[in-house]
Design a protein around this motif. Structure first.
Motif, PDB file in Angstrom:
ATOM      1  N   VAL A  52      -2.190   0.953 -48.170  1.00 24.31           N
ATOM      2  CA  VAL A  52      -0.911   0.304 -48.468  1.00 24.31           C
ATOM      3  C   VAL A  52      -0.013   0.146 -47.241  1.00 24.31           C
ATOM      4  CG1 VAL A  52      -0.918   0.889 -50.905  1.00 24.31           C
ATOM      5  CG2 VAL A  52       0.134   2.460 -49.260  1.00 24.31           C
ATOM      6  N   THR A  53      -0.391   0.752 -46.121  1.00 24.55           N
ATOM      7  CA  THR A  53       0.379   0.536 -44.892  1.00 24.55           C
ATOM      8  C   THR A  53      -0.018  -0.780 -44.234  1.00 24.55           C
ATOM      9  OG1 THR A  53      -1.173   1.766 -43.494  1.00 24.55           O
ATOM     10  CG2 THR A  53       0.655   3.009 -44.484  1.00 24.55           C
ATOM     11  N   LEU A  54      -1.185  -1.332 -44.616  1.00 25.52           N
ATOM     12  CA  LEU A  54      -1.688  -2.575 -44.020  1.00 25.52           C
ATOM     13  C   LEU A  54      -1.951  -3.694 -45.021  1.00 25.52           C
ATOM     14  CD1 LEU A  54      -4.315  -1.061 -41.545  1.00 25.52           C
ATOM     15  CD2 LEU A  54      -2.026  -1.891 -40.993  1.00 25.52           C
ATOM     16  N   ASP A  55      -2.369  -3.344 -46.240  1.00 26.32           N
ATOM     17  CA  ASP A  55      -2.792  -4.351 -47.224  1.00 26.32           C
ATOM     18  C   ASP A  55      -1.661  -5.284 -47.640  1.00 26.32           C
ATOM     19  OD1 ASP A  55      -5.363  -3.380 -47.290  1.00 26.32           O
ATOM     20  OD2 ASP A  55      -5.075  -2.203 -49.122  1.00 26.32           O
ATOM     21  N   LYS A  56      -1.980  -6.587 -47.717  1.00 29.53           N
ATOM     22  CA  LYS A  56      -1.057  -7.577 -48.272  1.00 29.53           C
ATOM     23  C   LYS A  56      -1.140  -7.460 -49.785  1.00 29.53           C
ATOM     24  CE  LYS A  56       0.782 -11.992 -47.719  1.00 29.53           C
ATOM     25  NZ  LYS A  56       2.209 -11.853 -47.579  1.00 29.53           N
ATOM     26  N   ILE A  57      -0.008  -7.291 -50.440  1.00 35.65           N
ATOM     27  CA  ILE A  57       0.046  -7.078 -51.889  1.00 35.65           C
ATOM     28  C   ILE A  57       0.352  -8.394 -52.591  1.00 35.65           C
ATOM     29  CG2 ILE A  57       1.215  -5.831 -53.739  1.00 35.65           C
ATOM     30  CD1 ILE A  57      -0.554  -4.072 -51.916  1.00 35.65           C
ATOM     31  N   LEU A  58      -0.475  -8.739 -53.587  1.00 36.09           N
ATOM     32  CA  LEU A  58      -0.293  -9.950 -54.369  1.00 36.09           C
ATOM     33  C   LEU A  58      -0.010  -9.588 -55.825  1.00 36.09           C
ATOM     34  CD1 LEU A  58      -2.632 -10.537 -52.057  1.00 36.09           C
ATOM     35  CD2 LEU A  58      -2.504 -12.765 -53.078  1.00 36.09           C
ATOM     36  N   LEU A  59       0.636 -10.497 -56.540  1.00 38.21           N
ATOM     37  CA  LEU A  59       1.029 -10.288 -57.930  1.00 38.21           C
ATOM     38  C   LEU A  59       0.138 -11.102 -58.857  1.00 38.21           C
ATOM     39  CD1 LEU A  59       3.262  -9.190 -59.932  1.00 38.21           C
ATOM     40  CD2 LEU A  59       4.348 -11.421 -59.615  1.00 38.21           C
ATOM     41  N   ALA A  60      -0.469 -10.453 -59.847  1.00 36.08           N
ATOM     42  CA  ALA A  60      -1.273 -11.153 -60.852  1.00 36.08           C
ATOM     43  C   ALA A  60      -0.337 -11.782 -61.886  1.00 36.08           C
ATOM     44  CB  ALA A  60      -2.228 -10.181 -61.536  1.00 36.08           C
ATOM     45  N   ALA A  61      -0.441 -13.093 -62.059  1.00 36.35           N
ATOM     46  CA  ALA A  61       0.419 -13.790 -63.029  1.00 36.35           C
ATOM     47  C   ALA A  61      -0.237 -15.096 -63.459  1.00 36.35           C
ATOM     48  CB  ALA A  61       1.807 -14.048 -62.454  1.00 36.35           C
ATOM     49  N   SER A  62      -1.240 -14.991 -64.308  1.00 28.09           N
ATOM     50  CA  SER A  62      -1.927 -16.166 -64.843  1.00 28.09           C
ATOM     51  C   SER A  62      -1.153 -16.722 -66.032  1.00 28.09           C
ATOM     52  CB  SER A  62      -3.338 -15.792 -65.297  1.00 28.09           C
ATOM     53  OG  SER A  62      -4.117 -15.365 -64.204  1.00 28.09           O
ATOM     54  N   PRO A  63      -1.335 -18.008 -66.351  1.00 26.42           N
ATOM     55  CA  PRO A  63      -0.700 -18.552 -67.565  1.00 26.42           C
ATOM     56  C   PRO A  63      -1.172 -17.756 -68.784  1.00 26.42           C
ATOM     57  CG  PRO A  63      -1.577 -20.314 -66.207  1.00 26.42           C
ATOM     58  CD  PRO A  63      -2.066 -19.029 -65.606  1.00 26.42           C
ATOM     59  N   ALA A 124       7.358   4.009 -58.748  1.00 26.81           N
ATOM     60  CA  ALA A 124       8.803   4.165 -58.576  1.00 26.81           C
ATOM     61  C   ALA A 124       9.064   5.307 -57.592  1.00 26.81           C
ATOM     62  CB  ALA A 124       9.454   4.457 -59.921  1.00 26.81           C
ATOM     63  N   VAL A 125       9.895   5.029 -56.563  1.00 32.33           N
ATOM     64  CA  VAL A 125      10.258   6.046 -55.564  1.00 32.33           C
ATOM     65  C   VAL A 125      11.743   5.937 -55.254  1.00 32.33           C
ATOM     66  CG1 VAL A 125       7.956   6.179 -54.530  1.00 32.33           C
ATOM     67  CG2 VAL A 125       9.603   4.554 -53.615  1.00 32.33           C
ATOM     68  N   ALA A 126      12.311   7.030 -54.764  1.00 33.14           N
ATOM     69  CA  ALA A 126      13.744   7.066 -54.467  1.00 33.14           C
ATOM     70  C   ALA A 126      14.087   6.414 -53.129  1.00 33.14           C
ATOM     71  CB  ALA A 126      14.244   8.508 -54.477  1.00 33.14           C
ATOM     72  N   ASP A 127      13.127   6.444 -52.178  1.00 32.11           N
ATOM     73  CA  ASP A 127      13.404   5.890 -50.847  1.00 32.11           C
ATOM     74  C   ASP A 127      12.140   5.266 -50.270  1.00 32.11           C
ATOM     75  OD1 ASP A 127      11.786   7.925 -49.500  1.00 32.11           O
ATOM     76  OD2 ASP A 127      13.446   9.296 -49.889  1.00 32.11           O
ATOM     77  N   LEU A 128      12.250   4.727 -49.077  1.00 26.42           N
ATOM     78  CA  LEU A 128      11.116   4.033 -48.447  1.00 26.42           C
ATOM     79  C   LEU A 128      10.459   4.860 -47.351  1.00 26.42           C
ATOM     80  CD1 LEU A 128      12.466   0.375 -48.312  1.00 26.42           C
ATOM     81  CD2 LEU A 128      10.946   1.435 -49.989  1.00 26.42           C
ATOM     82  N   SER A 129      10.407   6.160 -47.520  1.00 27.67           N
ATOM     83  CA  SER A 129       9.819   7.030 -46.504  1.00 27.67           C
ATOM     84  C   SER A 129       8.296   6.964 -46.461  1.00 27.67           C
ATOM     85  CB  SER A 129      10.272   8.477 -46.730  1.00 27.67           C
ATOM     86  OG  SER A 129       9.854   8.931 -48.004  1.00 27.67           O
ATOM     87  N   ASP A 130       7.661   6.319 -47.441  1.00 23.58           N
ATOM     88  CA  ASP A 130       6.194   6.253 -47.490  1.00 23.58           C
ATOM     89  C   ASP A 130       5.601   5.238 -46.519  1.00 23.58           C
ATOM     90  OD1 ASP A 130       6.146   8.247 -49.359  1.00 23.58           O
ATOM     91  OD2 ASP A 130       5.916   6.902 -51.064  1.00 23.58           O
ATOM     92  N   ASN A 131       6.405   4.395 -45.881  1.00 19.50           N
ATOM     93  CA  ASN A 131       5.961   3.462 -44.846  1.00 19.50           C
ATOM     94  C   ASN A 131       4.900   2.475 -45.330  1.00 19.50           C
ATOM     95  OD1 ASN A 131       6.210   2.413 -42.258  1.00 19.50           O
ATOM     96  ND2 ASN A 131       4.466   3.589 -41.507  1.00 19.50           N
ATOM     97  N   THR A 132       5.076   1.923 -46.525  1.00 14.64           N
ATOM     98  CA  THR A 132       4.155   0.919 -47.039  1.00 14.64           C
ATOM     99  C   THR A 132       4.523  -0.463 -46.490  1.00 14.64           C
ATOM    100  OG1 THR A 132       5.538   0.583 -48.984  1.00 14.64           O
ATOM    101  CG2 THR A 132       3.741   2.182 -49.187  1.00 14.64           C
ATOM    102  N   ARG A 133       3.542  -1.352 -46.424  1.00 10.64           N
ATOM    103  CA  ARG A 133       3.805  -2.719 -45.962  1.00 10.64           C
ATOM    104  C   ARG A 133       4.686  -3.470 -46.951  1.00 10.64           C
ATOM    105  NH1 ARG A 133      -0.540  -7.461 -44.300  1.00 10.64           N
ATOM    106  NH2 ARG A 133       1.030  -9.094 -44.154  1.00 10.64           N
ATOM    107  N   PHE A 134       4.477  -3.238 -48.254  1.00 15.84           N
ATOM    108  CA  PHE A 134       5.233  -3.897 -49.312  1.00 15.84           C
ATOM    109  C   PHE A 134       6.224  -2.917 -49.918  1.00 15.84           C
ATOM    110  CE2 PHE A 134       5.999  -4.604 -53.793  1.00 15.84           C
ATOM    111  CZ  PHE A 134       6.351  -5.943 -53.835  1.00 15.84           C
ATOM    112  N   ALA A 135       7.421  -3.403 -50.227  1.00 16.21           N
ATOM    113  CA  ALA A 135       8.403  -2.607 -50.964  1.00 16.21           C
ATOM    114  C   ALA A 135       9.334  -3.554 -51.699  1.00 16.21           C
ATOM    115  CB  ALA A 135       9.198  -1.702 -50.035  1.00 16.21           C
TER     116      ALA A 135
END
Length: 157
Positions: A52-63, A124-135
């Motif tokens: 998750v520090t590198l992966d591009k995150i996509l959203l699944a949303a089909s009709p 769900a997290v309280a802050d962004l200390s996890d250093n993920t690419r997506f937030a």
């Protein structure tokens, strides 16, 4: 269960991938591209994140097409294993609403959602200390289709 694309950079064309997963996927889950699908010119492998520090995150949303004869409602819709899934690239500023069953933990207004390795749910997290690419920042708690839901805004992708 359900997703609502409140403000997306590409709602009907543009920044959309066609993915195929080897598991059932609910609209509103988050995935990444795991490579190309053999025998499909434009389809990608829809996979859970592995870094998750590198992966591009996509959203699944089909009709959400639900046939009346099956006596299902829109909350029963699932992207079946091996079938094509519409995957949206996130952009900073996009806003999305997902039912709370698609979030690991309890989302809180003003806090954040981040991806987790090996999971298709945001955490769900309280802050962004996890250093993920997506937030994403939680904007509000709402309801869609009568279900508890969370509206979020993409902060980084």
């Amino acid at each position: 269960m359900a997703v609502r694309l409140d403000k997306m950079q590409a709602s009907y064309s543009g920044n959309i991938e066609i993915g195929i997963a080897n598991f059932d996927v609910e609209n509103g889950e988050v995935l990444t591209i795991g490579g190309l699908v053999d025998g499909h010119r434009e389809a990608v492998i829809a996979a859970t994140p592995t870094d998750v520090t590198l992966d591009k995150i996509l959203l699944a949303a089909s009709p959400e097409i639900v046939y009346e004869k099956e006596k299902h409602n829109i909350l029963d819709f699932v992207n079946k294993k091996g079938e094509k899934i519409r995957l949206y690239h996130h952009a900073v500023g996009n806003t999305v609403t997902v039912t709370d069953n698609l979030i690991d933990g309890t989302s809180v207004k003003g806090q954040y959602l981040i991806p987790v390795n090996g999971s298709s749910k945001l955490k769900a997290v309280a802050d962004l200390s996890d250093n993920t690419r997506f937030a994403a920042k939680v904007l509000e708690k709402v309801r869609i289709y009568g279900e508890p839901a969370t509206r979020y805004k993409v902060e980084k992708h």
